[in-house]
Design a protein around this motif. Structure first.
Motif, short mmCIF file in Angstrom:
data_model
loop_
_atom_site.label_atom_id
_atom_site.label_comp_id
_atom_site.label_asym_id
_atom_site.label_seq_id
_atom_site.Cartn_x
_atom_site.Cartn_y
_atom_site.Cartn_z
N PHE A 183 2.72 7.34 14.32
CA PHE A 183 1.99 7.23 12.84
C PHE A 183 2.06 5.91 12.75
O PHE A 183 2.18 4.65 13.26
N SER A 184 1.22 5.25 11.94
CA SER A 184 -0.09 4.51 11.27
C SER A 184 0.45 3.51 10.07
O SER A 184 1.79 3.82 9.20
N GLN A 185 1.56 2.45 11.02
CA GLN A 185 1.96 1.17 9.92
C GLN A 185 1.06 0.94 8.85
O GLN A 185 1.75 0.60 7.90
N TYR A 186 0.00 0.52 9.55
CA TYR A 186 -0.86 -0.06 8.03
C TYR A 186 -1.31 0.98 7.36
O TYR A 186 -1.09 0.68 6.00
N GLU A 187 -0.92 1.96 7.41
CA GLU A 187 -1.41 3.46 6.61
C GLU A 187 0.15 3.23 5.44
O GLU A 187 -0.37 3.72 4.41
N PHE A 188 1.14 3.22 6.15
CA PHE A 188 2.32 3.35 5.30
C PHE A 188 2.54 2.14 4.20
O PHE A 188 2.57 1.74 3.38
N THR A 189 2.45 0.92 5.26
CA THR A 189 2.42 0.17 4.41
C THR A 189 1.61 0.07 3.24
O THR A 189 2.05 -0.17 1.88
N GLU A 190 -0.01 0.67 3.47
CA GLU A 190 -0.94 0.34 1.65
C GLU A 190 0.24 1.94 1.02
O GLU A 190 -0.09 0.93 -0.52
N ASN A 191 0.05 2.10 0.93
CA ASN A 191 0.52 3.50 0.56
C ASN A 191 2.42 2.82 -0.19
O ASN A 191 2.77 2.84 -1.11
N LEU A 192 2.82 1.83 0.22
CA LEU A 192 4.45 1.36 -0.04
C LEU A 192 4.51 0.55 -0.95
O LEU A 192 5.29 0.73 -1.90
N THR A 193 3.13 -0.25 -1.04
CA THR A 193 3.12 -1.30 -1.46
C THR A 193 1.27 -0.60 -2.57
O THR A 193 1.43 -2.24 -3.90
N LYS A 194 1.11 0.11 -3.14
CA LYS A 194 -0.26 0.16 -3.45
C LYS A 194 0.20 0.33 -4.70
O LYS A 194 -0.66 0.38 -5.97
N GLY A 195 1.63 0.47 -5.72
CA GLY A 195 1.15 0.33 -7.58
C GLY A 195 1.97 -1.51 -7.36
O GLY A 195 2.53 -1.53 -8.27
N SER A 196 1.76 -2.17 -6.68
CA SER A 196 2.72 -3.22 -6.99
C SER A 196 2.14 -4.51 -7.75
O SER A 196 2.68 -5.28 -8.96
N ASP A 197 0.63 -3.97 -7.58
CA ASP A 197 -0.26 -5.36 -8.49
C ASP A 197 0.00 -4.28 -10.00
O ASP A 197 -0.20 -5.46 -11.32
N GLU A 198 -0.14 -3.07 -10.42
CA GLU A 198 -0.31 -2.73 -11.92
C GLU A 198 1.02 -2.59 -12.33
O GLU A 198 1.11 -3.56 -13.45
N ILE A 199 2.30 -2.89 -11.21
CA ILE A 199 2.98 -3.09 -12.13
C ILE A 199 3.29 -4.57 -12.25
O ILE A 199 5.18 -5.08 -13.42
N ALA A 200 3.27 -5.57 -11.62
CA ALA A 200 2.85 -6.98 -11.48
C ALA A 200 2.96 -7.34 -13.01
O ALA A 200 2.99 -8.28 -14.03
N LYS A 201 1.41 -6.84 -13.74
CA LYS A 201 1.31 -6.36 -14.87
C LYS A 201 2.27 -6.82 -16.28
O LYS A 201 2.54 -7.26 -17.86
N PHE A 202 3.46 -5.75 -15.93
CA PHE A 202 4.25 -5.69 -17.01
C PHE A 202 5.54 -6.62 -16.65
O PHE A 202 6.56 -5.94 -17.40
N ARG A 203 5.82 -7.21 -15.78
CA ARG A 203 7.38 -8.53 -15.13
C ARG A 203 7.75 -8.58 -16.45
O ARG A 203 8.55 -8.64 -16.22
N PRO A 204 6.38 -9.68 -17.61
CA PRO A 204 7.03 -10.39 -18.67
C PRO A 204 8.26 -8.89 -19.44
O PRO A 204 9.15 -9.70 -19.78
N PHE A 205 8.22 -7.70 -19.17
CA PHE A 205 8.87 -7.27 -19.94
C PHE A 205 10.50 -6.13 -19.38
O PHE A 205 11.04 -5.88 -20.22
N LEU A 206 9.94 -6.72 -17.76
CA LEU A 206 11.07 -6.50 -17.39
C LEU A 206 12.46 -7.45 -16.81
O LEU A 206 11.99 -8.37 -16.90
N SER A 207 13.65 -6.99 -17.01
CA SER A 207 14.43 -7.67 -16.34
C SER A 207 14.43 -8.04 -15.33
O SER A 207 14.00 -8.07 -14.48
#
Length: 270
Positions: free
Chosen positions: A136-160
């Motif tokens: 098991f690759s921890q590096y690959e897993f971490t990349e998959n786990l966090t791949k949407g973080s930058d995109e969703i951060a753009k919408f933070r002002p509209f989330l509670s």
């Protein structure tokens, strides 16, 4: 003249002065009536002007109020549209985080009880699941786990803020659980996530003591139950955000119902 005056009798004098009085009275009454009518007309005219001014002010205020109401409604709808878009992106990210869980990790947490989740038990099966954990690759897993973080951060002002904290708790719980299992297997010493202080710290940012103790008390399905509980809380918060009202959802009771159904199924043997 003097003789004329002397010849006037009382009746003649009464008629002269009485007639004059009647005429004067009539004139006075007429003038009074005319004056009253002018006063009334003047008062009515002033009142009419005031009424028209008031009507004009009311119409102006109504127009301003209507315009402001429309603007507020339009702004509210725009905000709601942005919230809905943000929530859609948010939920896609939650699903993306969940999909990062390796099937083998999910399987081990599903079929093994707390006592069975050991290196020896994993290696005793006929499958190659142990080998999969070892590679098991921890590096690959971490990349998959966090791949949407930058995109969703753009919408933070509209989330509670609660949704933001729940997302990180969800992500952190999965990441920590996967790490404990894979790293423990690779080091030949698995520590169950229930005994991990890091997991408890993550969980207690979004759970109360009763909820956490219930999850810990489960002998099976505890990993899925924690995910389900967090997802229930996320959906409850989404309902509040969309409707702008407080929706009370007893996530723990729903989870107990789900676990009752799950417990009716026997764990398969590897």
């Amino acid at each position: 003249m003097e003789e004329l005056i002397n010849n006037l009798d009382n009746w003649t004098i009464f008629k002269i002065f009485g007639g004059t009085t009647v005429v004067v009275s009539a004139v006075v009454i007429y003038l009074s009536k005319l004056l009253n009518e002018k006063i009334i007309l003047s008062w009515k005219s002033k009142n009419d002007n005031r009424i028209e001014k008031i009507k004009g002010a009311i119409n102006k205020n109504n127009s301003i109020t209507s315009t402001l109401t429309q603007q507020v409604g339009q702004n509210f709808q725009k905000l709601q549209d942005k919230k809905i878009t943000a929530i859609e992106k948010y939920w896609v990210n939650i699903l993306s985080i969940k999909s990062a869980i390796s099937p083998v990790v999910s399987l081990f947490y599903s079929i093994f009880s707390d006592e069975e989740l050991t290196v020896e038990k994993i290696n005793s099966g006929k499958s190659d699941f142990g080998k999969l954990l070892g590679e098991f690759s921890q590096y690959e897993f971490t990349e998959n786990l966090t791949k949407g973080s930058d995109e969703i951060a753009k919408f933070r002002p509209f989330l509670s803020e609660n949704l933001w904290v729940l997302m990180h708790a969800y992500q952190g719980f999965i990441g920590r659980c996967v790490f404990l299992l894979v790293d423990g297997y690779q080091k030949n010493d698995i520590h169950h996530w229930k005994t991990d202080n890091g997991i408890k710290q993550i969980a207690m940012t979004v759970l109360n003591e009763k909820e956490f103790e219930y999850i810990i008390s489960l002998k099976s399905h505890s990993f899925e139950s924690m995910l389900q509980l967090l997802e229930n809380k996320i959906l409850a918060e989404v309902s509040k955000l969309i409707s702008s009202k407080d929706f009370t959802i007893n996530s723990l009771e729903e989870l107990k119902t789900i676990n009752t159904i799950l417990d009716q199924h026997k764990n398969p043997n590897i």
